[in-house]
Every structure is written in structure tokens, then in C-alpha cells.
Design a protein around this motif. Structure first.
Motif, mmCIF file in Angstrom:
data_model
loop_
_atom_site.group_PDB
_atom_site.id
_atom_site.type_symbol
_atom_site.label_atom_id
_atom_site.label_comp_id
_atom_site.label_asym_id
_atom_site.label_seq_id
_atom_site.Cartn_x
_atom_site.Cartn_y
_atom_site.Cartn_z
ATOM 1 N N VAL A 468 0.829 -1.209 0.000
ATOM 2 C CA VAL A 468 0.000 0.000 0.000
ATOM 3 C C VAL A 468 0.862 1.258 0.000
ATOM 4 C CG1 VAL A 468 -1.719 1.329 1.312
ATOM 5 C CG2 VAL A 468 -1.920 -1.158 1.133
ATOM 6 N N ASP A 469 1.960 1.262 0.759
ATOM 7 C CA ASP A 469 2.810 2.449 0.835
ATOM 8 C C ASP A 469 3.388 2.802 -0.526
ATOM 9 O OD1 ASP A 469 2.297 2.550 3.509
ATOM 10 O OD2 ASP A 469 4.206 1.665 4.132
ATOM 11 N N VAL A 470 3.860 1.784 -1.253
ATOM 12 C CA VAL A 470 4.452 2.035 -2.575
ATOM 13 C C VAL A 470 3.385 2.517 -3.551
ATOM 14 C CG1 VAL A 470 5.670 0.980 -4.516
ATOM 15 C CG2 VAL A 470 6.278 0.359 -2.168
ATOM 16 N N LYS A 471 2.196 1.915 -3.491
ATOM 17 C CA LYS A 471 1.109 2.353 -4.371
ATOM 18 C C LYS A 471 0.737 3.805 -4.094
ATOM 19 C CE LYS A 471 -1.018 -2.143 -5.221
ATOM 20 N NZ LYS A 471 -2.229 -2.970 -5.092
ATOM 21 N N ASN A 472 0.687 4.170 -2.816
ATOM 22 C CA ASN A 472 0.369 5.555 -2.473
ATOM 23 C C ASN A 472 1.428 6.513 -2.996
ATOM 24 O OD1 ASN A 472 -2.011 4.883 -1.209
ATOM 25 N ND2 ASN A 472 -1.179 4.944 0.866
ATOM 26 N N GLU A 473 2.702 6.123 -2.873
ATOM 27 C CA GLU A 473 3.776 6.983 -3.375
ATOM 28 C C GLU A 473 3.646 7.178 -4.881
ATOM 29 O OE1 GLU A 473 7.543 5.469 -2.201
ATOM 30 O OE2 GLU A 473 7.241 5.856 -0.064
ATOM 31 N N LEU A 494 -4.835 15.176 -1.631
ATOM 32 C CA LEU A 494 -5.843 14.318 -1.006
ATOM 33 C C LEU A 494 -7.080 14.206 -1.891
ATOM 34 C CD1 LEU A 494 -6.981 12.708 1.373
ATOM 35 C CD2 LEU A 494 -7.701 14.871 2.410
ATOM 36 N N ARG A 495 -7.470 15.332 -2.479
ATOM 37 C CA ARG A 495 -8.680 15.337 -3.308
ATOM 38 C C ARG A 495 -8.476 14.639 -4.653
ATOM 39 N NH1 ARG A 495 -10.678 21.645 -2.655
ATOM 40 N NH2 ARG A 495 -11.750 21.415 -0.638
ATOM 41 N N GLY A 496 -7.262 14.693 -5.203
ATOM 42 C CA GLY A 496 -7.088 14.233 -6.571
ATOM 43 C C GLY A 496 -6.233 13.015 -6.811
ATOM 44 N N ALA A 497 -5.480 12.554 -5.810
ATOM 45 C CA ALA A 497 -4.521 11.471 -6.061
ATOM 46 C C ALA A 497 -5.097 10.077 -5.865
ATOM 47 C CB ALA A 497 -3.292 11.640 -5.165
ATOM 48 N N GLY A 498 -6.265 9.971 -5.243
ATOM 49 C CA GLY A 498 -6.865 8.662 -5.038
ATOM 50 C C GLY A 498 -6.347 7.934 -3.816
ATOM 51 N N VAL A 499 -5.682 8.645 -2.900
ATOM 52 C CA VAL A 499 -5.247 8.054 -1.631
ATOM 53 C C VAL A 499 -6.386 8.206 -0.630
ATOM 54 C CG1 VAL A 499 -3.519 8.119 0.205
ATOM 55 C CG2 VAL A 499 -2.851 8.576 -2.154
ATOM 56 N N LYS A 500 -6.596 7.189 0.206
ATOM 57 C CA LYS A 500 -7.836 7.104 0.970
ATOM 58 C C LYS A 500 -7.997 8.141 2.076
ATOM 59 C CE LYS A 500 -8.458 2.161 0.103
ATOM 60 N NZ LYS A 500 -8.545 0.811 0.692
ATOM 61 N N ILE A 505 -1.895 10.396 3.270
ATOM 62 C CA ILE A 505 -1.270 11.454 2.457
ATOM 63 C C ILE A 505 -0.091 12.067 3.203
ATOM 64 C CG2 ILE A 505 -1.608 13.841 1.665
ATOM 65 C CD1 ILE A 505 -2.536 11.944 -0.372
ATOM 66 N N ASP A 506 -0.307 12.421 4.462
ATOM 67 C CA ASP A 506 0.750 13.063 5.248
ATOM 68 C C ASP A 506 1.963 12.141 5.380
ATOM 69 O OD1 ASP A 506 -0.780 15.314 5.552
ATOM 70 O OD2 ASP A 506 -1.536 14.786 7.545
ATOM 71 N N ALA A 507 1.713 10.849 5.639
ATOM 72 C CA ALA A 507 2.815 9.892 5.781
ATOM 73 C C ALA A 507 3.558 9.720 4.459
ATOM 74 C CB ALA A 507 2.270 8.547 6.264
ATOM 75 N N THR A 508 2.827 9.664 3.356
ATOM 76 C CA THR A 508 3.449 9.485 2.037
ATOM 77 C C THR A 508 4.287 10.701 1.665
ATOM 78 O OG1 THR A 508 1.598 8.086 1.334
ATOM 79 C CG2 THR A 508 2.987 9.023 -0.404
ATOM 80 N N LEU A 509 3.736 11.896 1.870
ATOM 81 C CA LEU A 509 4.479 13.117 1.549
ATOM 82 C C LEU A 509 5.742 13.228 2.393
ATOM 83 C CD1 LEU A 509 1.530 15.661 1.182
ATOM 84 C CD2 LEU A 509 2.991 14.783 -0.649
ATOM 85 N N ALA A 510 5.633 12.890 3.687
ATOM 86 C CA ALA A 510 6.796 12.972 4.569
ATOM 87 C C ALA A 510 7.903 12.023 4.105
ATOM 88 C CB ALA A 510 6.383 12.645 6.007
ATOM 89 N N ALA A 511 7.515 10.806 3.687
ATOM 90 C CA ALA A 511 8.515 9.831 3.239
ATOM 91 C C ALA A 511 9.179 10.286 1.944
ATOM 92 C CB ALA A 511 7.837 8.473 3.043
#
Length: 543
Positions: A468-473, A494-500, A505-511
């Protein structure tokens, strides 16, 4: 493990004791490895690097195919977005001459693909090109065989289309193939949804309980279907229904595995129906599903026990599907009369199985009539070279994904099936002289298709293995890349990327920021609005 182009380039330069150009965007793991080892000054540490690189054959192949003297990569290239597929050794690769000859065979396949591409223009090509191959294998209905020392080859196929819902128009493509078959040989189609017991009953020639109440046309179809009871096909829009690990589906996968292998007979003893015998079975199947459903129902066990090895698993090569607006031309909707005639010619080219009444008069085992195909002697040499190459790749020391060993073991036979189908197409188009004969051109086209499918199953397993983490990235990076000049905010993403969720979103952006893949910038407020944070891809600095 798939390396990015910059990673492979840096490791190739290091292995050659050449400086690594500044400005390469390396993954944290490779960057740390090259900074930790003093590979340029200390021979012992350079040897350690060499051992790391050469330990995995596939990893080494990715690195060694890079030219260390080439200019350093400055942008993402094709290999970053594609799964790594072990290359064939030179002995198994087709020559340019054979590749050219391959384009001259299978005229029906090309013509049918052209119509399917008009009927369903937003369905990936790899999906549509399977339709005519599957339909011809179904039309043959086990009445053509290639007899070889290791076994008999029949042209029935299992295809599985795997892609996310909606965008790839899988249903539209399957509907077109359904119309092809229903317009020519509807009696060869089995119901798409059925229980294991009912499937065996239908394949054994059992008539439906309400047979007497059916319309005359439907009764005629049932009577004709009984002659081809075990040699029929299934078209199913959600193929995962066939694979659900529920109690009422117990035994279904074993039956499908046996039916694909075309044994002389298949027996089942059922409490309600007694002893059912399927004579000369050869099931054909084509269906579609999504990666999510396939990942939910198919475990490593189904890959390793041979079930998935019997399927040609197709995934799109297209990253983007161009939208094609609907028109008013109905000519492209109907299956063309010429193609219908040619498909029926395949169906009628082979002897008809005996009818039910004739069978009851027999006091010996049922024999299904079949024409024996032949092949040029050189085809066997090409087959053996391909077989040997894929056999070597299944060596446990080669580190091939365990889930793929069964598929690799069957690809040579799949290539023969495809070559037999192409030869049958050409044989009927040419007026059916003698018997179908596989030429080196047919084999070359069959191997080329098998190689497409080999790459496809690697793409599928890579997709199923992504967490899931890689898909979100990936979703976030794709959204930022296509957002335009104004870098998006976390809210925009959050509105446009399809992440739940905002938390994801915050965790993905931070990584991504921590890894240096994206960077935070300050966006000017709109009008009197306050400045806010935006995100953009980190620019690649070339040397």
C-alpha cells in the motif's frame, strides 16, 4: 528487484572502477552502499561490491547491460517503468529473418484484431489480440492435435486479463469476443457462472432440467452442444468468481487444471448425479479480473501448484489509454461477414463428433475424431532452444520468483499451442491442403507472443507484490507530475490522487520529502489569501 536506470548506471561505473558522475539521483540504498564501501581505492572492498552485484543473476543482468561509457541518465527511462524480465540467451533468440517471417502468418488474426480495435478502441491491444487466438482454439474443439514424443498438443487456451476496473474497458473487449463466438458457434459456450458440480455435468453432456420447456432454437443448440460436451469454452467478465476459495467451490480449480490438459477422460462420482464421465475434454477459457481481486483470491499456493501456470495472464502495456469518443457508425459493431465465414471455415474443417444416439450403440471407449498436424523439422530445433533457455531460468540458483516456475515450464508448450492455432488459421484460409503444418514462421510468431506473455506475467506479479505504501507513493508522484505549473498542496493531493485518507497522504508526503524525491516550496496566496505549502518533484541536476 528492479533497479532504476541511475542506480544501474552508478553500479556499472563502480564495477568498472570509473568515477560516478555528480548529480545522479540514486536510491537511498544504492547511494549508501557506494558511499560506505571504498570501492575505488580498496580492492578488497571493490571485491565485496562485485560479490553483492553478482550474487543475484537477474540483478547482475540489469547492471551489465548498461554501457558505462554512455552519457549519464538525466531522466527516467523505459526500464524504470517496466518490470525486469530475464533476457533469453542468444541461442534461443529469434533471428531478424524469423521475426520478419512471423509477420507474414496469421492473416485471420490480423484482420480480426483490426475489427476488434475498431469495436473496442480503448481496450489494450494485448487483450484484444488474444480474442481471435482463443476463438480459433475453441472452434477446433480438440479435433486437431500435434503429436510429439512428450505428449499431445491441443489448441485450447486459458486467458486471464488483469487490469484495474473501468479505465481499460475489459468488459467492452470481452463483449466483442462474445459476439464473435455467439454469431458463429454459440453451442460451444458454457454458462459463465456455474457450480463445480454443474460444470462437470455440462461437460459430461447432461441436458438442463428444463430442456423440454426451452425454445426450439435453444433445444437445437443444446443437442449440438452435447456432441462437443467436453470441448467447450467459458467467457467470464469477472473471472475471480471461478477462483473464490469458498466451500461450495471446492474441487473447481482441480477440474479446471485437468480440463486444460486435455486427458482422454475425466470422471466424477456425485451424490445426486451418480457417475459422470467427460470424454476427450479440452476446456477453453477467457476472462477478466482486477489486480485487487486476483490478489485477494489467489495465493502463492495457486501460483506454485500449477493452476496459474495454465493461464496466460495478460496485463496492459499502455500506461495511458487515449479517450475515443463514441460515433454513430454501426458497421464496426457487427462481426464482419467475411471474418464470420473464415471462423466458421475453421469450425467446419474438422470431423464432427458422433451424436448421442451413436454413442449409446458403441461397446468400446468413445474416440474423438482428430486431424494430426505436422511441423517442419526446424521447428523442433527452435522449440528445444526455447525450452532449454526457460528450463535453465527455473534453476533455483537463478533466483527466479518461485511463483513463476510453473509458468516458465509451460511457456514453450504455450508457444506450440499458439503456433498450431496460427497454422490452422492459414490452413483454412488456403483451402485446407493436406493437414495443418507448423512452419518456422508460425513458430516464430508463437514464440513472440509467448515472450509478450512472459513479460506480462512479470508485470502482474510486480503489481501484486506492491504494498500500500508504494502504491500511495506512485499515486502521489503521478498526481504531482501532471498537476501543472502551480505545485499542489496536501489538500489538493488528497482530493485528486486517489489516496484514501489524510493520514496516509501526510505519511506518504513525509517519506517522499525525506527521500529527496519531492520538495516543499512556499506557494503564494491567491488574492488576499495566506501563503501555503506546495509539493513538486525534485529537479534532476545534470552534470
Amino acid at each position: 528487484m528492479n533497479l532504476t536506470t541511475p542506480d544501474a548506471f552508478a553500479l556499472r561505473r563502480a564495477a568498472a572502477l570509473m568515477d560516478i558522475p555528480p548529480g545522479l539521483t540514486l536510491s537511498p540504498l544504492v547511494e549508501s552502499l557506494l558511499e560506505t564501501l571504498d570501492w575505488k581505492q580498496d580492492r578488497a572492498q571493490w571485491m565485496i561490491l562485485q560479490q553483492i552485484i553478482s550474487r543475484d543473476v537477474e540483478l547482475a543482468a540489469q547492471i551489465l547491460q548498461i554501457d558505462p561509457n554512455a552519457p549519464p541518465p538525466t531522466t527516467a527511462t523505459k526500464s524504470e517503468n517496466e518490470s525486469y524480465v530475464p533476457p533469453l540467451p542468444k541461442a534461443a533468440q529469434l533471428t531478424d529473418k524469423l521475426r520478419a517471417l512471423a509477420e507474414t502468418v496469421g492473416a485471420f488474426h490480423r484482420d480480426c484484431l483490426a475489427w476488434l480495435s475498431q469495436r473496442s478502441p480503448m481496450t489494450p491491444r494485448i487483450f484484444l489480440e488474444s480474442g481471435p487466438l482463443w476463438a480459433v482454439g475453441l472452434a477446433v474443439a480438440r479435433r486437431c492435435v500435434l503429436r510429439l514424443g512428450f505428449g499431445d498438443i491441443y489448441p485450447n487456451l486459458y486467458y486471464l486479463w488483469v487490469a484495474p476496473t473501468t479505465y481499460y474497458h475489459k468488459s467492452t473487449g470481452l463483449n466483442a469476443i462474445t459476439d464473435m463466438v455467439r454469431d458463429t458457434m454459440p453451442h460451444l459456450l458454457l454458462p459463465a457462472t456455474t457450480s463445480p458440480e454443474m460444470l462437470v455435468a455440462k461437460l459430461a453432456g447432461e441436458k438442463p432440467a428444463n430442456y423440454d420447456k426451452l425454445l426450439p432454437f435453444e433445444r437445437k443448440n443444446e443437442d449440438l452442444a452435447a456432441r462437443f460436451a467436453g470441448q467447450r469454452g467459458i467467457l467470464i467478465d469477472e473471472a475471480s468468481k471461478m477462483l473464490i476459495p469458498k466451500k461450495y467451490m471446492e474441487g473447481h480449480t482441480e477440474t479446471m487444471m485437468e480440463m486444460f490438459d486435455a486427458p482422454r477422460r475425466l470422471e466424477r462420482e456425485l451424490r445426486g448425479d451418480g457417475k459422470l464421465i467427460v470424454y476427450n475434454p479440452a476446456l477453453a477459457m477467457i476472462g477478466a479480473t482486477t489486480p485487487a481481486r486476483l490478489g485477494r483470491y489467489i495465493t502463492d499456493s495457486e501460483w506454485e501448484d500449477g493452476l496459474m501456470a495454465r493461464f496466460l495472464c495478460l496485463t496492459p502495456t499502455e500506461r495511458e489509454i487515449k479517450c475515443v469518443l463514441n460515433g454513430h457508425n454501426l458497421d464496426t459493431h457487427e462481426f464482419p461477414a467475411d471474418l464470420k465465414t473464415r471462423l466458421l471455415r475453421v469450425y467446419n474443417a474438422f470431423p464432427m463428433p458422433p451424436d448421442e444416439f451413436a454413442l449409446h450403440d458403441l461397446d468400446e471407449p468413445v474416440k474423438h475424431p482428430a486431424i494430426s498436424a505436422t511441423m517442419e523439422p526446424a521447428v523442433f530445433d527452435l522449440f528445444n532452444a526455447y525450452y532449454a533457455a526457460l528450463h535453465d531460468m527455473t534453476d533455483p540458483r537463478r533466483n527466479l520468483d518461485d511463483r513463476l516456475r510453473g509458468n516458465y515450464g509451460r511457456f514453450p508448450t504455450m508457444a506450440l499451442k499458439l503456433a498450431l492455432i496460427l497454422a490452422t488459421m492459414d490452413w483454412t484460409d488456403e483451402g485446407m491442403p493436406n493437414t495443418p503444418r507448423i512452419t518456422t514462421a508460425h513458430w516464430a510468431r508463437g514464440q513472440m507472443l509467448a515472450e509478450e506473455y512472459r513479460a506480462s506475467v512479470h508485470r502482474l506479479l510486480d503489481e501484486l507484490s506492491i504494498g500500500v505504501d508504494v502504491k500511495n507513493e506512485k499515486k502521489v508522484l503521478d498526481f504531482i507530475a501532471r498537476h501543472g505549473e502551480r505545485p499542489p498542496s496536501a489538500r489538493d493531493i488528497l482530493r485528486g490522487a486517489g489516496v484514501k485518507s489524510r493520514k496516509e497522504i501526510d505519511a506518504t508526503l513525509a517519506a517522499l520529502v525525506e527521500d529527496g524525491v519531492i520538495e516543499v516550496i512556499e506557494r503564494k496566496g491567491i488574492g488576499a489569501g495566506r501563503p501555503s505549502k506546495g509539493y513538486r518533484l525534485t529537479p534532476i541536476i545534470s552534470s
